[in-house]
Design a protein around this motif. Sequence first.
Motif: not given
Length: 143
Positions: A56-57, A87-112
């Motif tokens: 994404a970056m 966010m402007d600029p985007p924040r990229y610490g997705f791997a540090a999110l709790p495990a229950d947010e990883h699928v949401k993070a993947f969907r958002v990252l791949v879509s963006v």
Amino acid sequence: MPGTDSGDGRVIRREAERVVNEVAQGLRTLDDGTTWFSALSPAGRREVLREVAGYAMQAHITSADGHAGVARSGVKPTANPSVMICMDPPRYGFAALPADEHVKAFRVLVSVFSVADTRRRKTYCKGTCGHDWHNLPPSVEGP
């Protein structure tokens, strides 16, 4: 990376590159990509989130890409990954999110990434692209 050796990490990164670019080019659905992602170990999911954030970056996502990608992702705009990418600029610490947010993070990252990469293929790389991953053949494998 805890939990995998460097060989496993390389395999996951290569697989992630293929899956994410297939989703971005419409050769695989986001749901198929999410199924693949969900089957990974927790360490593998964190590795993929770091990798896709890097894509994404490199695609130079814009705020408009973030909002369009979140709309495509099926994830609520108020979810942590959605807020982070918009966010402007985007924040990229997705791997540090709790495990229950990883699928949401993947969907958002791949879509963006899909939105930004499609924009770049149509403008920056149009007619002169030498990026192998922008010219993938249809997948012969299942998800």
